[in-house]
Write a protein that holds these residues in place. Structure first.
Motif, mmCIF file in Angstrom:
data_model
loop_
_atom_site.group_PDB
_atom_site.id
_atom_site.type_symbol
_atom_site.label_atom_id
_atom_site.label_comp_id
_atom_site.label_asym_id
_atom_site.label_seq_id
_atom_site.Cartn_x
_atom_site.Cartn_y
_atom_site.Cartn_z
ATOM 1 N N ILE B 189 0.813 -1.217 0.000
ATOM 2 C CA ILE B 189 0.000 0.000 0.000
ATOM 3 C C ILE B 189 0.851 1.273 0.000
ATOM 4 C CG2 ILE B 189 -2.017 -1.071 1.088
ATOM 5 C CD1 ILE B 189 -1.107 0.319 3.736
ATOM 6 N N ASN B 190 2.110 1.181 0.410
ATOM 7 C CA ASN B 190 2.955 2.381 0.418
ATOM 8 C C ASN B 190 4.043 2.329 -0.655
ATOM 9 O OD1 ASN B 190 2.611 1.828 3.803
ATOM 10 N ND2 ASN B 190 1.719 3.623 2.836
ATOM 11 N N GLN B 191 3.783 1.613 -1.733
ATOM 12 C CA GLN B 191 4.824 1.482 -2.766
ATOM 13 C C GLN B 191 5.285 2.840 -3.288
ATOM 14 O OE1 GLN B 191 3.040 0.069 -6.694
ATOM 15 N NE2 GLN B 191 1.615 -0.815 -5.244
ATOM 16 N N ASP B 192 4.397 3.844 -3.255
ATOM 17 C CA ASP B 192 4.798 5.166 -3.755
ATOM 18 C C ASP B 192 5.655 5.944 -2.756
ATOM 19 O OD1 ASP B 192 2.822 5.638 -1.950
ATOM 20 O OD2 ASP B 192 1.614 6.959 -3.225
ATOM 21 N N GLU B 196 12.005 4.673 -7.272
ATOM 22 C CA GLU B 196 11.960 3.594 -8.258
ATOM 23 C C GLU B 196 13.160 2.677 -8.060
ATOM 24 O OE1 GLU B 196 11.597 4.093 -12.773
ATOM 25 O OE2 GLU B 196 10.194 5.552 -11.902
ATOM 26 N N GLU B 197 14.276 3.337 -7.760
ATOM 27 C CA GLU B 197 15.509 2.608 -7.505
ATOM 28 C C GLU B 197 15.366 1.721 -6.269
ATOM 29 O OE1 GLU B 197 18.586 5.467 -6.880
ATOM 30 O OE2 GLU B 197 20.011 3.883 -6.379
ATOM 31 N N GLY B 198 14.680 2.249 -5.254
ATOM 32 C CA GLY B 198 14.448 1.492 -4.027
ATOM 33 C C GLY B 198 13.675 0.212 -4.302
ATOM 34 N N ILE B 199 12.621 0.339 -5.094
ATOM 35 C CA ILE B 199 11.804 -0.836 -5.448
ATOM 36 C C ILE B 199 12.664 -1.836 -6.242
ATOM 37 C CG2 ILE B 199 9.790 -1.644 -6.757
ATOM 38 C CD1 ILE B 199 8.539 0.055 -4.761
ATOM 39 N N GLN B 200 13.452 -1.307 -7.185
ATOM 40 C CA GLN B 200 14.316 -2.179 -8.000
ATOM 41 C C GLN B 200 15.331 -2.918 -7.136
ATOM 42 O OE1 GLN B 200 14.007 -3.451 -10.962
ATOM 43 N NE2 GLN B 200 12.105 -2.265 -10.883
ATOM 44 N N THR B 201 15.922 -2.184 -6.165
ATOM 45 C CA THR B 201 16.880 -2.798 -5.243
ATOM 46 C C THR B 201 16.230 -3.976 -4.525
ATOM 47 O OG1 THR B 201 17.894 -0.652 -4.902
ATOM 48 C CG2 THR B 201 18.387 -2.321 -3.258
ATOM 49 N N PHE B 202 15.025 -3.732 -4.022
ATOM 50 C CA PHE B 202 14.287 -4.754 -3.286
ATOM 51 C C PHE B 202 14.027 -5.989 -4.150
ATOM 52 C CE2 PHE B 202 9.842 -6.252 -2.366
ATOM 53 C CZ PHE B 202 10.116 -6.918 -1.185
ATOM 54 N N LEU B 203 13.729 -5.760 -5.425
ATOM 55 C CA LEU B 203 13.335 -6.883 -6.292
ATOM 56 C C LEU B 203 14.509 -7.582 -6.970
ATOM 57 C CD1 LEU B 203 10.146 -5.333 -7.968
ATOM 58 C CD2 LEU B 203 10.232 -7.079 -6.175
ATOM 59 N N LEU B 220 15.498 -8.483 7.929
ATOM 60 C CA LEU B 220 16.415 -8.885 6.866
ATOM 61 C C LEU B 220 17.518 -7.852 6.755
ATOM 62 C CD1 LEU B 220 13.764 -9.800 4.119
ATOM 63 C CD2 LEU B 220 14.721 -11.275 5.897
ATOM 64 N N SER B 221 18.635 -8.275 6.175
ATOM 65 C CA SER B 221 19.672 -7.286 5.910
ATOM 66 C C SER B 221 20.174 -7.454 4.486
ATOM 67 C CB SER B 221 20.789 -7.389 6.952
ATOM 68 O OG SER B 221 21.829 -8.169 6.473
ATOM 69 N N GLY B 222 20.428 -6.313 3.855
ATOM 70 C CA GLY B 222 20.851 -6.317 2.464
ATOM 71 C C GLY B 222 20.939 -4.896 1.958
ATOM 72 N N PRO B 223 21.046 -4.740 0.633
ATOM 73 C CA PRO B 223 21.172 -3.383 0.080
ATOM 74 C C PRO B 223 20.026 -2.481 0.544
ATOM 75 C CG PRO B 223 21.505 -5.043 -1.616
ATOM 76 C CD PRO B 223 21.062 -5.775 -0.403
ATOM 77 N N LYS B 224 20.374 -1.242 0.879
ATOM 78 C CA LYS B 224 19.408 -0.308 1.441
ATOM 79 C C LYS B 224 18.305 0.042 0.438
ATOM 80 C CE LYS B 224 18.864 4.078 3.694
ATOM 81 N NZ LYS B 224 19.392 5.254 4.312
ATOM 82 N N ILE B 225 17.073 -0.032 0.896
ATOM 83 C CA ILE B 225 15.919 0.344 0.074
ATOM 84 C C ILE B 225 15.617 1.808 0.369
ATOM 85 C CG2 ILE B 225 13.471 -0.088 -0.334
ATOM 86 C CD1 ILE B 225 14.124 -3.017 0.697
ATOM 87 N N GLY B 262 0.823 -1.392 12.264
ATOM 88 C CA GLY B 262 2.230 -1.027 12.230
ATOM 89 C C GLY B 262 2.417 0.346 11.609
ATOM 90 N N GLY B 263 3.515 0.994 11.970
ATOM 91 C CA GLY B 263 3.719 2.374 11.555
ATOM 92 C C GLY B 263 4.847 2.610 10.572
ATOM 93 N N TYR B 264 5.358 1.546 9.947
ATOM 94 C CA TYR B 264 6.406 1.708 8.931
ATOM 95 C C TYR B 264 5.808 1.498 7.540
ATOM 96 C CZ TYR B 264 9.785 0.937 12.756
ATOM 97 O OH TYR B 264 10.511 1.017 13.908
ATOM 98 N N THR B 265 6.434 2.131 6.553
ATOM 99 C CA THR B 265 5.979 1.993 5.178
ATOM 100 C C THR B 265 5.984 0.531 4.738
ATOM 101 O OG1 THR B 265 8.243 2.600 4.652
ATOM 102 C CG2 THR B 265 6.546 4.244 4.202
ATOM 103 N N GLN B 266 4.915 0.149 4.033
ATOM 104 C CA GLN B 266 4.753 -1.231 3.571
ATOM 105 C C GLN B 266 5.114 -1.299 2.094
ATOM 106 O OE1 GLN B 266 0.785 -2.609 4.601
ATOM 107 N NE2 GLN B 266 0.868 -1.662 6.624
ATOM 108 N N ILE B 267 6.213 -1.996 1.787
ATOM 109 C CA ILE B 267 6.664 -2.064 0.387
ATOM 110 C C ILE B 267 5.962 -3.182 -0.371
ATOM 111 C CG2 ILE B 267 8.676 -3.575 0.783
ATOM 112 C CD1 ILE B 267 10.216 -1.834 -1.254
ATOM 113 N N ALA B 268 5.618 -4.273 0.311
ATOM 114 C CA ALA B 268 5.037 -5.411 -0.395
ATOM 115 C C ALA B 268 4.350 -6.352 0.585
ATOM 116 C CB ALA B 268 6.126 -6.167 -1.151
ATOM 117 N N ASN B 269 3.601 -7.307 0.026
ATOM 118 C CA ASN B 269 2.999 -8.386 0.805
ATOM 119 C C ASN B 269 3.342 -9.703 0.150
ATOM 120 O OD1 ASN B 269 0.992 -7.202 2.943
ATOM 121 N ND2 ASN B 269 0.782 -5.950 1.096
#
Lengths: 263, 319
Positions: B189-192, B196-203, B220-225, B262-269
């Motif tokens: 719901i908070n994909q916006d 764009e780079e953040g979403i690409q990093t995640f995927l 999780l830990s990995g490249p920063k979104i 929860g109060g953090y941005t939701q990137i995906a489900n």
């Protein structure tokens, strides 16, 4: 057709933009506002009331929050688009809902400071107030329960004075005792379970917000008003004991609400 | 009639499909971390799929049958033994009075196993569910993990039928757990709120599961979104598999015992049929994410439902 869609409605001469969003493959998230305020809250409450009167049979449950309602469903029983359509129908009907003119007011006893409210000192010095002033300000305000969530019976309260606003702790505690009353930025709340937490703890209440042995198990509901009142060590013990013997009644009264001026 | 626990193991709790219907009161859903394995275990012994079963985590319990039972263990291979002999998973097996069940240790990938008994385990029901929610001490067996000395009863004893023995899931249908998992998601719901780079990093990158992993969630830990809007949102609803990204850009996946809001941005489900993979992961393993459409995700849910239904319809016949 409703995927990620905005819809605009004219309600009480105000253009309201609502948005339908999927939350994964089994929930629909309907957003009806973008802030914490009474007018947004009333929109949520009206739709909530409409849904109670005219439920959508396929919806497993719906969860109202500050500015949105989430509907859980199974794609076996209804499609996403059908669900959006049913929700929109109720949203349109909800305009006619008048929000209640009365509400419950619940008095919550709090033992402020000392080993029960280990951060009272910090809240006072951050705001350049005395501990007594913090207690006075915190206990002379009427708070509104905007939503229940997080842990069983935890109220998200609005209405706290900015005079005592204090940022969250940088290092959250691993365990905050149940009943702790805390401040985080401009919010105040009561921990319903012992959980990790980063709020500044100013006191503790012997009242249990969640008690599976009681009926109902959850004390507070969306729309309730809350007042805190200070008690001393002795009273705390008395209430705690009475609570365990089931001889303590939480003070709940019904109060009139001011005529809503906003929609 | 039932079992006695000699050793509770690492974390052994009674779970079902969760406490749905009360999230608006903040009542946490809980339930099995691998709902698929729990349902299969029940269906193998002839129960309804949503009966409570015992969820076993990594290091399993030791227990004795106090009467003749018919059981099935599904999920991760944690070294199931009955009276010292290896016993099969994903299969209906007899567990006779006086026999000892133990788990000799994880033999493969995967973390959680489910032990169902014909007739169902007797447990505390609250808000329509037997699921144990440890933080509030509700449901399951006295609201806590099973420990030495506990006795668990069977709800209703069904006269045993010989044809139940050796009823098993065809090997092709048994899930395989691997140390790197591809998880299918729908954007959230908070994909916006993300660049764009953040979403690409995640995927496009793998994320490692950190030790901060329990029934509530995994970090999780990995490249920063990267965000393009604030990482904190007005607290709102979350669900099993919601992936939140706080300001540090490191994802958190919410699991069975998640808070209701929860109060953090939701990137995906995470899609429903991939949730069991999360429950079968462990710290140090990696996940990567790919998007699929809602239509496809829901088709997969319904396909799985049909499969479970089929198994239920045919459960009185040998497979």
């Amino acid at each position: 057709m409703y995927y990620n869609q905005y819809r605009k409605f004219l309600i009480h001469e105000e253009v309201i933009r609502i948005q339908f969003l999927p939350m994964g493959d089994h929930a629909l998230h309907l957003i009806v506002g973008d802030r914490i305020d009474l007018s947004t809250h009333r929109r949520v409450v009206r739709l909530h009331q409409q849904l109670k009167q005219d439920p959508i049979p396929e919806v497993i449950e719906w969860v109202p929050t500050y500015q949105a309602i989430t509907f859980f469903y199974s794609p076996k029983t209804i499609t996403y688009d059908q669900l959006c359509f049913e929700v929109e129908k109720r949203w349109l009907q909800a305009k006619q809902q008048t929000t209640s003119l009365t509400t419950r007011r619940i008095e919550i006893p709090v033992l402020y400071g000392g080993r029960w409210g280990f951060d009272l000192d910090e809240v006072a010095s951050y705001n350049q107030l005395s501990q007594e002033e913090v207690i006075r300000i915190h206990s002379q305000t009427t708070y509104l329960v905007y939503m229940i969530g997080f842990t069983p019976g935890f109220p998200y309260l609005g209405g706290m004075s900015t005079q005592i606003a204090t940022p969250r702790k940088k290092n959250p505690r691993n365990r905050v005792p149940r009943g702790s009353v805390g401040i985080a930025d401009q919010q105040t709340g009561i921990y319903s379970l012992a959980t990790p937490g980063g709020w500044n703890i100013i006191g503790r209440t012997p009242i249990q917000l969640f008690d599976p042995q009681q009926q109902p198990a959850v004390l507070l509901q969306m729309g309730d008003q809350i007042r805190f009142f200070p008690i001393d060590d002795h009273e705390y013990r008395e209430i705690e004991e009475a609570y365990q013997n089931r001889s303590f009644q939480v003070s709940i009264s019904v109060v009139k609400l001011d005529e809503p001026t906003e929609n | 009639m039932g079992i006695e626990i000699y050793n509770g193991g690492m974390l052994t709790t009674i779970q079902d499909l969760g406490r749905m219907g009360y999230q608006s009161q903040g009542i946490v859903v809980s339930g099995a971390m691998d709902p698929f394995a729990l349902q299969i275990a029940n269906l193998l012994v002839g129960n309804a799929p949503d009966e409570p079963a015992i969820e076993i985590t990594l290091m399993g319990p030791t227990l004795e049958a106090k009467s003749d039972l018919i059981v099935a263990v599904t999920g991760a291979d944690l070294g199931l033994e009955i009276n010292g002999k290896p016993a099969p998973l994903w299969e209906t097996i007899p567990f006779r009075k006086g026999e000892i069940m133990r788990f000799s240790g994880s033999r493969n990938n995967g973390v959680r196993a489910y032990l169902a008994v014909q007739g169902g385990w007797e447990a505390d029901s609250l808000f329509g569910s037997y699921a144990t929610y440890l933080m509030a001490g509700i449901g399951g067996h006295q609201g806590r993990a099973l420990q030495a000395g506990d006795q668990l009863k069977v709800k209703k004893q069904i006269p045993s039928r010989k044809r139940f023995f050796h009823r098993k899931l065809p090997p092709a249908l048994i899930p395989r757990y691997t140390p790197h998992k591809r998880i299918r998601v729908m954007l959230g719901i908070n994909q916006d709120a993300f660049t764009e780079e953040g979403i690409q990093t995640f995927l496009t990158h793998s994320y490692q599961i950190t030790p901060r992993f329990n029934r509530m969630g995994m970090r999780l830990s990995g490249p920063k979104i990267t965000h393009c809007k604030p990482a904190d949102i007005l607290s709102t609803t979350v669900t099993y598999g919601t992936i939140q990204v706080p300001a540090n850009g490191q994802p958190i996946i919410l699991l069975a015992d998640r808070q209701t809001t929860g109060g953090y941005t939701q990137i995906a489900n995470v899609i429903t049929v991939d949730l069991p993979l999360l429950g079968q992961s462990r710290a140090g393993e990696t996940l990567s994410f790919q998007t699929i459409s809602m239509k496809e995700a829901q088709r997969l849910v319904m396909e799985q439902e049909r499969f479970l239904k089929q198994l239920q319809v045919h459960q009185w016949n040998p497979l």
